[in-house]
Scaffold this motif. Sequence first.
Motif, PDB file in Angstrom:
ATOM      1  N   ARG A 223       0.824  -1.206   0.000  1.00 19.74           N
ATOM      2  CA  ARG A 223       0.000   0.000   0.000  1.00 19.74           C
ATOM      3  C   ARG A 223       0.869   1.271   0.000  1.00 19.74           C
ATOM      4  O   ARG A 223       0.664   2.169  -0.804  1.00 19.74           O
ATOM      5  CB  ARG A 223      -0.920  -0.007   1.223  1.00 19.74           C
ATOM      6  N   ASP A 224       1.881   1.276   0.886  1.00 21.71           N
ATOM      7  CA  ASP A 224       2.759   2.457   0.953  1.00 21.71           C
ATOM      8  C   ASP A 224       3.469   2.684  -0.374  1.00 21.71           C
ATOM      9  O   ASP A 224       3.578   3.817  -0.849  1.00 21.71           O
ATOM     10  CB  ASP A 224       3.823   2.267   2.049  1.00 21.71           C
ATOM     11  N   LYS A 226       2.526   1.798  -3.290  1.00 24.85           N
ATOM     12  CA  LYS A 226       1.615   2.236  -4.340  1.00 24.85           C
ATOM     13  C   LYS A 226       1.385   3.744  -4.246  1.00 24.85           C
ATOM     14  O   LYS A 226       1.387   4.446  -5.248  1.00 24.85           O
ATOM     15  CB  LYS A 226       0.278   1.480  -4.247  1.00 24.85           C
ATOM     16  N   SER A 227       1.243   4.253  -3.021  1.00 24.19           N
ATOM     17  CA  SER A 227       1.026   5.703  -2.921  1.00 24.19           C
ATOM     18  C   SER A 227       2.328   6.454  -3.202  1.00 24.19           C
ATOM     19  O   SER A 227       2.323   7.498  -3.837  1.00 24.19           O
ATOM     20  CB  SER A 227       0.447   6.072  -1.544  1.00 24.19           C
ATOM     21  N   GLU A 228       3.451   5.858  -2.784  1.00 25.58           N
ATOM     22  CA  GLU A 228       4.733   6.519  -3.020  1.00 25.58           C
ATOM     23  C   GLU A 228       5.005   6.663  -4.517  1.00 25.58           C
ATOM     24  O   GLU A 228       5.524   7.677  -4.982  1.00 25.58           O
ATOM     25  CB  GLU A 228       5.849   5.707  -2.348  1.00 25.58           C
ATOM     26  N   SER A 230       2.669   6.468  -6.760  1.00 25.37           N
ATOM     27  CA  SER A 230       1.368   6.798  -7.344  1.00 25.37           C
ATOM     28  C   SER A 230       0.956   5.833  -8.454  1.00 25.37           C
ATOM     29  O   SER A 230       0.776   6.202  -9.603  1.00 25.37           O
ATOM     30  CB  SER A 230       1.333   8.252  -7.854  1.00 25.37           C
ATOM     31  N   SER A 232      -1.459   2.173  -9.270  1.00 27.97           N
ATOM     32  CA  SER A 232      -2.635   1.477  -8.768  1.00 27.97           C
ATOM     33  C   SER A 232      -2.322   0.038  -8.396  1.00 27.97           C
ATOM     34  O   SER A 232      -3.043  -0.597  -7.656  1.00 27.97           O
ATOM     35  CB  SER A 232      -3.752   1.510  -9.804  1.00 27.97           C
TER      36      SER A 232
END
Lengths: 247, 369
Positions: A223-224, A226-228, A230, A232
Amino acid sequence: MKKSNGYSIEVSNLTKKFGDFVAVDSISFQVKKGEIFGFLGANGAGKSTAMRMLCGLLSPTSGEATVGGYDIFSETEKVKRSIGYMSQKFSLYEDLTIGENIEFYGGIYGLSKLQIKEKTEQLLEKFQLTEKRKSLISSLPLGWKQKLAFSVAIVHNPEIVFLDEPTGGVDPITRRQFWELIYEATNSGVTVFVTTHYMDEAEYCDRISMMSEGKIMAIGSPRDLKSEYSSSNVDEIFVKIARGGGK
Amino acid sequence: MKQFRAFVIKEFYHILRDYRTLLILLAMPPILILLFGYTITNEIQDAKIAILDYSKDATTSSIKSKLLAGNYFKLEYELNGLDEVEAIFRKGSIREAIVFESNFEENLAKTGIANIRIIADATDPNTASTLLSYTSSIIKSYLDEINENVEMPYSINTEIRMRYNEELRGAYLFVPGLITVILMLVSAMMTSISITREKELGTMESLLVSPMQPLQIIIAKMLPYLFLAIIDAVIILIVGNAVFGVPVRGSVLLLMVEGILFIITALSLGLLISTITSSQQVALMMSLMGLMLPTIILSGFIYPISNMPQIIQWLTHLIPAKWFNLIIKSIMLKGAGLDILWKETLILAGFAVFFISLSLKKFNIRLQK
C-alpha cells in the motif's frame, strides 16, 4: 550468540561479487518475526543470489547479516537449523511416498521417530490424503505436490522459511490455496521470505522489496509503495523501477 | 547419526524403487561371466578346417590324423585345388585351411625339409592366431616324435611365428578382470548419476540448505553403492568359482580390503564427474567414455598391457583399474599376499586419497557457485 530484537532477518550492506560482476550490491533490510516478506525483481536482478547467501548456500563477499538471530558468516550451522527452504524446482522425491518424504526430511533435520509419525498423520489428515499414504509423490497432481513440499519444508518448525518462486506453473486456484497455507504458517509464528514473479502475489505480502541490478530500489508495504509511486498496482511500480526508478 | 541414517534409508528406497536398474546391476555380473566364459573364449574347440593335400602319402596322413585326433579341429572339407580354398573361406564355413605341398614325404626324406602352408581366417585375429599356434604346435610334436629315431633331424616349415601359452585358461583371466570392470561401473557410474539426479531435480539445494554437512551427504550417497558393488564382486567370485573353477588362492580378506580401496577410488571418480556436470545424461556418457572404456581397454582386462606400445604402457600407469587388476589377479590366481603386493596397494591407496580429496574440493567449490 542469538540476538532477539523482533527481527528474523537483518541484513546490512550485504554484497556478493563474482569476479568483477557485482551480483548483490550492498543491500540492507530487516524482516520482522511472523512477517511475509516478498522479494521481487526481474531475472538476474540478484534476488536469488541474495537468498542463497541468507540460506548459507553462498558466502557473501562483504557486509553483515543475521538469520534467526544467527550470523550467516560464523554460525551457518545454526542458521541452517532455523530455516526451511523450498526452491522453484520442486523438492520432494518423486519415487518416494508421502510418508517416506516426510520421514527423510524430518530425519535430516533431526526429528525423532515419534515426531515424524505425528507430523505424517497430521499432514495426511490436513490434506485428506490418508488413503494415498502409500502412493508415490509422482502420482499426485502438481498443485498437491507443491502444497506438500511447503508443508515438508516447515516440517521441523523453522523460525523462517525461504520460498524461491514456489508457485511457478500452477493454476490460480491452487496458487490461492498455497497462499492460504502460507498465511496459516505465519499465524503460528513462522517468518516467510518469498521470491516471486507474480505481481498479484506481491499484494499478499506484508512488505515487499524490489531489486534491480543488485540493488534494492524500493521497500515497504504494497500500500505504501503504491502511494509513493502513485501507482494502482505493484506491476506498475515494478515497471517504473525497471525503467529507471522514476516515482 | 540419525540424520545420516535417514539419508541412507532414502538412498536405498531410490535404489529399490528403480527395480530395472537394480535388476541390471544384480543380473549383469552373472550374465557377463557366462557370456565371457562360453562365447568370448580363446580356447579352441571343433574349429572347422579344410585340408588340401597335394601329396597324399603316409606322412601327411599321419599328420592329418594327429591334427584331427583331439577335439580342437574338425575336418570339414578335403580340397583338390588352391582355387577352392578362396571360395570356402569366402563362404565363412571354415576357420583354417592346411595345405601340404606335393611330394611331402619324399621332400622330407631327401632334403630333410618339407613345407606346409597354413591359412587362417584373420577376420577374428585372436582366434586366427590361436588356431595357427595350435596347428603348428601339433605339427611340431609330430616332428619331435619322428626325429627321436633319426640322426639328421627333419624339419617341416610352417609359415607362422605365433606362440601360445598352453596353460592359458580364459576364465582365469576374465573373472578378475570382470570384477574390476563391474566395480568401476557400479561405483563410478551409479554415484555420478545418483548425485546429478539430485541436481537435476533441484533436491540438491534442499539438501545443502539442511543441516547436513556436504561430506555427510556424499558419504550417504556412496554407501549404498559401496554395498551393491561388494555384492556384485561376491556374485562374480561365486559364479566364477562354481561354473569355471576360478579359485581365490590368496586371502579373501585382503581381496575385500583391496576391493573396497578400489571401490572408494571409483566412487570418488563418480563424484568428480558429478561435480563437472549437472545432467544425468552427460554424467552417464562421461562415465562410459571417460571411465569404462579406459578401464576395459587399458587395465589389461582384455588386451595384454605388455603388447601395447611403450607410450600406451606408460599411460596405463594412470589407470587405477590397471593396478587393481594386477592386485586381484595376483591374489586370486597366485595367492599373493601383502608382502608382494604392497607397492601396488600403496599406488591404489594413493589414487584413492588423491581422487577423494580432489572430488571433495571440487564438490565444495561447486557449492559456492
